[in-house]
Design an enzyme around this catalytic site. Structure first.
Site, PDB file in Angstrom:
ATOM      1  N   TYR A 146       0.877  -1.373  -0.092  1.00  0.00           N
ATOM      2  CA  TYR A 146       0.046   0.378  -0.227  1.00  0.00           C
ATOM      3  C   TYR A 146       1.016   1.100  -0.218  1.00  0.00           C
ATOM      4  O   TYR A 146       0.277   1.702  -0.021  1.00  0.00           O
ATOM      5  CB  TYR A 146      -1.173   0.434   1.209  1.00  0.00           C
ATOM      6  CG  TYR A 146      -2.371  -0.731   1.155  1.00  0.00           C
ATOM      7  CD1 TYR A 146      -2.148  -2.102   0.584  1.00  0.00           C
ATOM      8  CD2 TYR A 146      -2.852  -1.094   2.029  1.00  0.00           C
ATOM      9  CE1 TYR A 146      -2.865  -2.615   0.462  1.00  0.00           C
ATOM     10  CE2 TYR A 146      -3.969  -2.054   2.054  1.00  0.00           C
ATOM     11  CZ  TYR A 146      -4.223  -2.742   1.298  1.00  0.00           C
ATOM     12  OH  TYR A 146      -4.843  -4.155   1.086  1.00  0.00           O
ATOM     13  N   LYS A 196       3.629 -15.539   3.520  1.00  0.00           N
ATOM     14  CA  LYS A 196       3.256 -16.007   2.340  1.00  0.00           C
ATOM     15  C   LYS A 196       4.470 -16.130   1.861  1.00  0.00           C
ATOM     16  O   LYS A 196       4.634 -16.456   0.861  1.00  0.00           O
ATOM     17  CB  LYS A 196       2.683 -15.030   1.517  1.00  0.00           C
ATOM     18  CG  LYS A 196       2.069 -15.679   0.471  1.00  0.00           C
ATOM     19  CD  LYS A 196       0.922 -16.741   0.245  1.00  0.00           C
ATOM     20  CE  LYS A 196       0.765 -17.756  -1.446  1.00  0.00           C
ATOM     21  NZ  LYS A 196      -0.514 -18.574  -0.792  1.00  0.00           N
ATOM     22  N   ASP A 228      -3.951 -17.979   2.846  1.00  0.00           N
ATOM     23  CA  ASP A 228      -4.640 -18.910   2.438  1.00  0.00           C
ATOM     24  C   ASP A 228      -5.117 -19.723   3.291  1.00  0.00           C
ATOM     25  O   ASP A 228      -6.550 -20.077   3.904  1.00  0.00           O
ATOM     26  CB  ASP A 228      -4.912 -19.166   1.316  1.00  0.00           C
ATOM     27  CG  ASP A 228      -2.839 -19.300   0.875  1.00  0.00           C
ATOM     28  OD1 ASP A 228      -1.744 -19.639   1.937  1.00  0.00           O
ATOM     29  OD2 ASP A 228      -2.162 -20.183  -0.183  1.00  0.00           O
ATOM     30  N   ASP A 252      -5.452  -6.425   6.222  1.00  0.00           N
ATOM     31  CA  ASP A 252      -6.558  -5.309   5.651  1.00  0.00           C
ATOM     32  C   ASP A 252      -7.631  -6.257   4.641  1.00  0.00           C
ATOM     33  O   ASP A 252      -8.609  -6.214   5.971  1.00  0.00           O
ATOM     34  CB  ASP A 252      -6.428  -4.823   4.139  1.00  0.00           C
ATOM     35  CG  ASP A 252      -7.267  -3.787   3.800  1.00  0.00           C
ATOM     36  OD1 ASP A 252      -8.348  -3.720   4.417  1.00  0.00           O
ATOM     37  OD2 ASP A 252      -7.539  -3.028   2.674  1.00  0.00           O
ATOM     38  N   ASP A 256     -11.456  -7.937   7.540  1.00  0.00           N
ATOM     39  CA  ASP A 256     -12.828  -8.591   7.049  1.00  0.00           C
ATOM     40  C   ASP A 256     -13.226  -9.174   7.266  1.00  0.00           C
ATOM     41  O   ASP A 256     -14.638  -8.913   7.816  1.00  0.00           O
ATOM     42  CB  ASP A 256     -12.591  -7.628   5.386  1.00  0.00           C
ATOM     43  CG  ASP A 256     -13.584  -6.411   5.595  1.00  0.00           C
ATOM     44  OD1 ASP A 256     -12.935  -5.033   6.198  1.00  0.00           O
ATOM     45  OD2 ASP A 256     -13.510  -5.825   4.648  1.00  0.00           O
TER      46      ASP A 256
HETATM   47  P1  NAD Z   1     -17.808  -1.586   3.665  1.00  0.00           P
HETATM   48  O1  NAD Z   1     -17.602  -1.778   4.749  1.00  0.00           O
HETATM   49  O2  NAD Z   1     -18.193  -0.217   3.760  1.00  0.00           O
HETATM   50  O3  NAD Z   1     -19.284  -2.610   3.142  1.00  0.00           O
HETATM   51  C1  NAD Z   1     -19.567  -3.660   2.445  1.00  0.00           C
HETATM   52  C2  NAD Z   1     -20.683  -4.077   3.987  1.00  0.00           C
HETATM   53  O4  NAD Z   1     -20.153  -3.994   4.569  1.00  0.00           O
HETATM   54  C3  NAD Z   1     -21.477  -3.507   3.295  1.00  0.00           C
HETATM   55  O5  NAD Z   1     -22.847  -4.290   2.995  1.00  0.00           O
HETATM   56  C4  NAD Z   1     -21.724  -2.369   3.945  1.00  0.00           C
HETATM   57  O6  NAD Z   1     -23.183  -2.109   3.801  1.00  0.00           O
HETATM   58  C5  NAD Z   1     -21.550  -3.096   5.577  1.00  0.00           C
HETATM   59  N1  NAD Z   1     -21.119  -2.545   6.847  1.00  0.00           N
HETATM   60  C6  NAD Z   1     -19.904  -1.840   6.550  1.00  0.00           C
HETATM   61  N2  NAD Z   1     -20.278  -1.559   7.883  1.00  0.00           N
HETATM   62  C7  NAD Z   1     -21.765  -1.401   8.472  1.00  0.00           C
HETATM   63  C8  NAD Z   1     -22.160  -1.032   9.947  1.00  0.00           C
HETATM   64  N3  NAD Z   1     -21.141   0.106  10.535  1.00  0.00           N
HETATM   65  N4  NAD Z   1     -23.679  -1.163   9.741  1.00  0.00           N
HETATM   66  C9  NAD Z   1     -23.901  -2.077   9.280  1.00  0.00           C
HETATM   67  N5  NAD Z   1     -23.431  -2.698   7.971  1.00  0.00           N
HETATM   68  C10 NAD Z   1     -21.779  -2.170   7.764  1.00  0.00           C
HETATM   69  O7  NAD Z   1     -16.539  -1.302   2.351  1.00  0.00           O
HETATM   70  P2  NAD Z   1     -17.458  -1.062   1.074  1.00  0.00           P
HETATM   71  O8  NAD Z   1     -18.800  -1.517   0.137  1.00  0.00           O
HETATM   72  O9  NAD Z   1     -16.469  -2.097   0.741  1.00  0.00           O
HETATM   73  O10 NAD Z   1     -16.455   0.081   0.546  1.00  0.00           O
HETATM   74  C11 NAD Z   1     -17.286   1.276   0.188  1.00  0.00           C
HETATM   75  C12 NAD Z   1     -16.450   2.357   0.333  1.00  0.00           C
HETATM   76  O11 NAD Z   1     -15.517   2.944   1.786  1.00  0.00           O
HETATM   77  C13 NAD Z   1     -15.521   3.007  -0.676  1.00  0.00           C
HETATM   78  O12 NAD Z   1     -15.388   3.665  -1.101  1.00  0.00           O
HETATM   79  C14 NAD Z   1     -14.248   1.996   0.026  1.00  0.00           C
HETATM   80  O13 NAD Z   1     -13.120   2.022  -0.051  1.00  0.00           O
HETATM   81  C15 NAD Z   1     -14.245   2.627   1.637  1.00  0.00           C
HETATM   82  N6  NAD Z   1     -13.288   1.980   2.612  1.00  0.00           N
HETATM   83  C16 NAD Z   1     -13.059   2.588   3.606  1.00  0.00           C
HETATM   84  C17 NAD Z   1     -12.480   1.691   5.074  1.00  0.00           C
HETATM   85  C18 NAD Z   1     -11.606   3.079   5.880  1.00  0.00           C
HETATM   86  O14 NAD Z   1     -12.369   4.736   5.871  1.00  0.00           O
HETATM   87  N7  NAD Z   1     -11.005   2.730   6.197  1.00  0.00           N
HETATM   88  C19 NAD Z   1     -11.896   0.924   5.178  1.00  0.00           C
HETATM   89  C20 NAD Z   1     -12.551   0.127   4.257  1.00  0.00           C
HETATM   90  C21 NAD Z   1     -13.489   0.387   3.062  1.00  0.00           C
END
Ligand code: NAD
Length: 363
Positions: A146, A196, A228, A252, A256
């Protein structure tokens, strides 16, 4: 009375909704009379870009520099919306990575915790989840792919190409590995090193440094697991893990997955610790699919505020009180829409209602 200045970066998507709940909780802690929080809100992420052309504006840098600690919400937009921002100003590249780099927040703690009483939130079968989940994932946060040099161009045959480099030096690895050993020593003295090395030379160096640290900490039992395979074990047997340490991108992705086995990313707080300044954020993103609906689960955000109190402001008791107050809301049978209701009986709370109940539980 102690006084702390907190830079508050609510960000994009669900960020402002969940940050409002963390602020309610901090105000409830303040009411106890021992501490005063000066909250300094600042623009950050896509909203900041559309406001002033920079996703980490100078004004926000100054506010963060002056603060004792930083509490961050979420940043980012949906796939199509993101394309309206130039690549280098898109929220992660323009704001998040520079924030991490500025404060050298190399140690990212991501607790993956589900008490036995809430095991029904997990998609894993009861016999797999057993007595609940309690894992501390430790992710290196300012190195690796990154942060490596990036180059994009067109080759001699007219094809677009991209080159991204993955670089770690032994000191970068040693400091996060030492953090992981120190954490393991305070817990069950078991450390899973995720790597890895069968493919990546960066992992070969990483493992050498882990072995050297293991010799200094013979009390800790170290297990080496390929990343993995670790993904599989997290689903099939999460109980084998206690502290896990890994490089930036592995962390990362696996963290998740940690949210997945808990039942929602909304249950995953995190702490990003630097030598002089730290910041705290939910592990999840801005969830554009549910933004503005008052349905997001604020636990990861409130839990990040609790980690901030514990790890940066020497307020462990208050942090534990906050976590207990959240669990009490769930124990009363309430959930947020991302989680399955107990006994199939929905007692759904909105984001704001959940925050109100946690704050009330602290009175
Ligand atoms: P996301 O983590 O935002 O969401 C993934 C899934 O989880 C979605 O269905 C969402 O509704 C659900 N979700 C996430 N947080 C939740 C909560 N608090 N309550 C209920 N449901 C929740 O990941 P994405 O959709 O892949 O990314 C969305 C945006 O966020 C992108 O622009 C990405 O780049 C960004 N992002 C930012 C960070 C950060 O701020 N550190 C981390 C990851 C992704």
């Amino acid at each position: 009375m102690k006084k702390y200045t907190i830079a508050v970066l609510a960000g994009d998507g669900i960020g402002p909704e969940i940050m409002a709940q963390a602020v309610k909780v901090l105000r409830a802690i303040e009411k106890r009379g021992a501490v005063k929080f000066e909250l300094a809100p600042a623009p950050f992420g896509a909203a900041a870009y559309f406001e002033c052309g920079k996703s980490f504006p100078a004004e926000t840098v100054n506010i963060c520099d002056a603060a004792d600690v930083i509490l961050k919400g979420t940043i980012g937009l949906g796939h199509e919306e993101t394309k309206k921002i130039p690549v280098d100003e898109q929220p992660e590249r323009g704001a998040l990575l520079p924030l991490r780099k500025r404060y050298n927040t190399y140690a990212n703690f991501r607790p993956v915790v589900l008490p036995k009483s809430l095991a029904h939130f997990s998609p894993l079968r009861p016999e797999v989840i057993g007595g609940g989940i309690d894992i501390m994932m430790i992710r290196e946060l300012v190195g690796g792919l990154y942060f490596g040099d990036k180059e994009r161009g067109v080759d001699a045959d007219g094809r677009r190409f991209v080159r991204e480099t993955l670089e770690y030096n032994e000191e970068q690895v040693r400091r996060i590995v030492e953090t992981a050993f120190a954490t393991a020593l305070q817990r069950k003295k078991i450390l899973h090193n995720i790597h890895k090395s069968n493919v990546l030379k960066s992992s070969v160096l990483w493992n050498e440094v882990v072995d050297e640290a293991a010799a200094r900490h013979p009390q800790v039992k170290v297990h080496h697991v390929l990343v993995d395979a670790a993904a599989t074990y997290l689903c099939l047997d999460p109980g084998r893990f206690d502290v896990m340490v890994m490089e930036n991108m592995f962390g990362d992705i696996l963290s998740d997955q940690g949210g997945g086995i808990l039942g929602s990313l909304g249950l995953m707080p995190s702490a990003c610790i630097g030598p002089e300044k730290s910041y705290y954020e939910p592990s999840h993103g801005s969830a554009p699919d549910i933004a503005g609906k008052n349905t997001a689960n604020p636990c990861a955000m409130i839990g990040s505020a609790a980690l901030m109190l514990e790890m940066s402001l020497d307020m462990k008791k208050e942090a534990d009180d906050i976590r207990r107050a959240m669990q009490k809301v769930f124990a009363a049978g309430f959930t947020t829409p991302d989680l399955p209701p107990l006994d199939g009986k929905p007692k759904m709370l909105s984001t704001g209602e959940f925050g109100d109940r946690v704050a009330a539980g602290l009175d």
